[in-house]
Design an enzyme around this catalytic site. Sequence first.
Site, PDB file in Angstrom:
ATOM      1  N   LEU A  91       0.309   3.551  -2.081  1.00 55.39           N
ATOM      2  CA  LEU A  91       0.618   3.371  -3.509  1.00 55.39           C
ATOM      3  C   LEU A  91       1.110   4.656  -4.164  1.00 55.39           C
ATOM      4  O   LEU A  91       0.683   5.753  -3.808  1.00 55.39           O
ATOM      5  CB  LEU A  91      -0.635   2.857  -4.238  1.00 55.39           C
ATOM      6  CG  LEU A  91      -1.197   1.523  -3.746  1.00 55.39           C
ATOM      7  CD1 LEU A  91      -2.403   1.102  -4.594  1.00 55.39           C
ATOM      8  CD2 LEU A  91      -0.140   0.423  -3.757  1.00 55.39           C
ATOM      9  N   HIS A  92       2.000   4.478  -5.119  1.00 52.01           N
ATOM     10  CA  HIS A  92       2.537   5.597  -5.902  1.00 52.01           C
ATOM     11  C   HIS A  92       2.662   5.139  -7.354  1.00 52.01           C
ATOM     12  O   HIS A  92       2.293   4.000  -7.687  1.00 52.01           O
ATOM     13  CB  HIS A  92       3.874   6.071  -5.316  1.00 52.01           C
ATOM     14  CG  HIS A  92       4.857   4.961  -5.070  1.00 52.01           C
ATOM     15  ND1 HIS A  92       5.401   4.211  -6.086  1.00 52.01           N
ATOM     16  CD2 HIS A  92       5.372   4.436  -3.918  1.00 52.01           C
ATOM     17  CE1 HIS A  92       6.228   3.313  -5.592  1.00 52.01           C
ATOM     18  NE2 HIS A  92       6.224   3.404  -4.271  1.00 52.01           N
ATOM     19  N   HIS A 101       3.976   1.621  -8.155  1.00 49.23           N
ATOM     20  CA  HIS A 101       3.004   0.519  -8.051  1.00 49.23           C
ATOM     21  C   HIS A 101       2.073   0.517  -9.275  1.00 49.23           C
ATOM     22  O   HIS A 101       1.736  -0.541  -9.814  1.00 49.23           O
ATOM     23  CB  HIS A 101       2.155   0.679  -6.782  1.00 49.23           C
ATOM     24  CG  HIS A 101       2.918   0.602  -5.500  1.00 49.23           C
ATOM     25  ND1 HIS A 101       3.100   1.694  -4.668  1.00 49.23           N
ATOM     26  CD2 HIS A 101       3.543  -0.432  -4.886  1.00 49.23           C
ATOM     27  CE1 HIS A 101       3.798   1.334  -3.605  1.00 49.23           C
ATOM     28  NE2 HIS A 101       4.080   0.049  -3.704  1.00 49.23           N
ATOM     29  N   GLY A 128       0.815  -1.218   0.000  1.00 54.86           N
ATOM     30  CA  GLY A 128       0.000   0.000   0.000  1.00 54.86           C
ATOM     31  C   GLY A 128       0.841   1.256   0.000  1.00 54.86           C
ATOM     32  O   GLY A 128       2.019   1.227  -0.361  1.00 54.86           O
ATOM     33  N   GLN A 151      14.607  -8.877  -3.850  1.00 49.69           N
ATOM     34  CA  GLN A 151      13.290  -9.523  -3.680  1.00 49.69           C
ATOM     35  C   GLN A 151      12.873 -10.225  -4.982  1.00 49.69           C
ATOM     36  O   GLN A 151      12.403 -11.370  -4.965  1.00 49.69           O
ATOM     37  CB  GLN A 151      12.271  -8.450  -3.305  1.00 49.69           C
ATOM     38  CG  GLN A 151      10.830  -8.893  -3.335  1.00 49.69           C
ATOM     39  CD  GLN A 151       9.923  -7.809  -2.778  1.00 49.69           C
ATOM     40  OE1 GLN A 151       9.821  -7.636  -1.580  1.00 49.69           O
ATOM     41  NE2 GLN A 151       9.260  -7.076  -3.651  1.00 49.69           N
ATOM     42  N   GLY A 173       8.599  -5.160  -8.797  1.00 49.48           N
ATOM     43  CA  GLY A 173       9.447  -4.075  -9.274  1.00 49.48           C
ATOM     44  C   GLY A 173      10.919  -4.450  -9.234  1.00 49.48           C
ATOM     45  O   GLY A 173      11.390  -5.079  -8.280  1.00 49.48           O
ATOM     46  N   GLN A 198       7.747  -9.484   7.644  1.00 49.20           N
ATOM     47  CA  GLN A 198       8.954  -9.017   6.962  1.00 49.20           C
ATOM     48  C   GLN A 198       9.596  -7.803   7.628  1.00 49.20           C
ATOM     49  O   GLN A 198      10.530  -7.222   7.090  1.00 49.20           O
ATOM     50  CB  GLN A 198       8.684  -8.771   5.477  1.00 49.20           C
ATOM     51  CG  GLN A 198       7.766  -7.621   5.176  1.00 49.20           C
ATOM     52  CD  GLN A 198       7.334  -7.636   3.712  1.00 49.20           C
ATOM     53  OE1 GLN A 198       6.595  -8.508   3.295  1.00 49.20           O
ATOM     54  NE2 GLN A 198       7.814  -6.684   2.934  1.00 49.20           N
ATOM     55  N   ASP A 244      13.233  -3.452  -6.147  1.00 54.03           N
ATOM     56  CA  ASP A 244      13.626  -4.382  -5.092  1.00 54.03           C
ATOM     57  C   ASP A 244      14.266  -5.594  -5.763  1.00 54.03           C
ATOM     58  O   ASP A 244      13.685  -6.678  -5.839  1.00 54.03           O
ATOM     59  CB  ASP A 244      12.404  -4.778  -4.262  1.00 54.03           C
ATOM     60  CG  ASP A 244      11.811  -3.579  -3.544  1.00 54.03           C
ATOM     61  OD1 ASP A 244      12.264  -3.276  -2.446  1.00 54.03           O
ATOM     62  OD2 ASP A 244      10.930  -2.908  -4.118  1.00 54.03           O
TER      63      ASP A 244
END
Length: 287
Positions: A35-36, A39, A33, A157, A151, A63, A154
């Site tokens: 959000l920008h 996202h 969340g 990730q 994305g 996390q 990251d």
Amino acid sequence: MPTTLLHTPGEMSAITRGWRDAHETSALVPTMGALHRGHLALVEAARKISQRVVVSIFVNPLQFGPREDFDQYPRDIEADLDLLNQQGLTDVAFVPDKSQMYPDGHSKTEVLVSSMASVLCGQARPTHFAGVTTVVAKLLNLVQPDFAVFGQKDAQQLAIVKRMVRDLNFPVEIVGVPTVREPSGLALSSRNRYLSAQQKSQAACIYQILSQTHQRFLQGERNSERLEEQAWTQLSEVGLHPEYVSIVDRDSLVPVAGEIRRPATLAVACPVGPARLIDNILLDTGS
Ligand code: AMP
């Protein structure tokens, strides 16, 4: 298309079961969340490859370390839903609460992509990636999407999730999307909200220095340690104290020693004011 808001795992699974029965493809965009535009770029990519799009919004306690910003992490579900509705590309926003995701308050089962979770950000955040892979595994099982979109911002990730999916045969394709940035180069991040204007302009130096390192690479400098050292020096010169500056193999995250011969990622983590920022740039060797 208005976005349907769902709160429970049961409702979520039922909807995607219906889509599968109708032979419609779906893509999942996992988020926390706040959000920008970063996202939203993932949602756009999801929509291009799939008929249905689910955005999950869940600030996953697993996390966050004990001294991290779980309590302060920005939460604004209404603004998030407004953004998704304005964009008009998301079928379902899945917004479970903690008690639905972890009915006993925790998960006894942990998914850990061992060696990849302990390097780079894993050094300062030893439990972080197990929390990420555990929640992503849960979300993949709940939604059973054809695609899941993450994305490149990251990068660790993304590499870890790709590896998890490969190792455990999740029937999903993981898609990476380039980082969306401010005009200054600063990578958009929910944590940028913690920064003052002055800290933001200092933070913008991170990408400027990554870009200059990339230029050196393009001009023929292929020695990993020299590139890391120059970037580290430049970051120090603008008053930043990086946690790491590291060139790693893009898939395995193993540090590159000596000459860069395979696709690599130059990754940086750096505290700026109250935020711990990460960024990276791809070093493509053409092989
Ligand atoms: P988060 O909400 O920070 O957990 O991020 C959710 C997803 O959005 C992750 O896959 C991130 O890598 C991705 N993401 C975050 N910031 C950006 C950005 N600036 N550009 C592209 N993707 C991003």
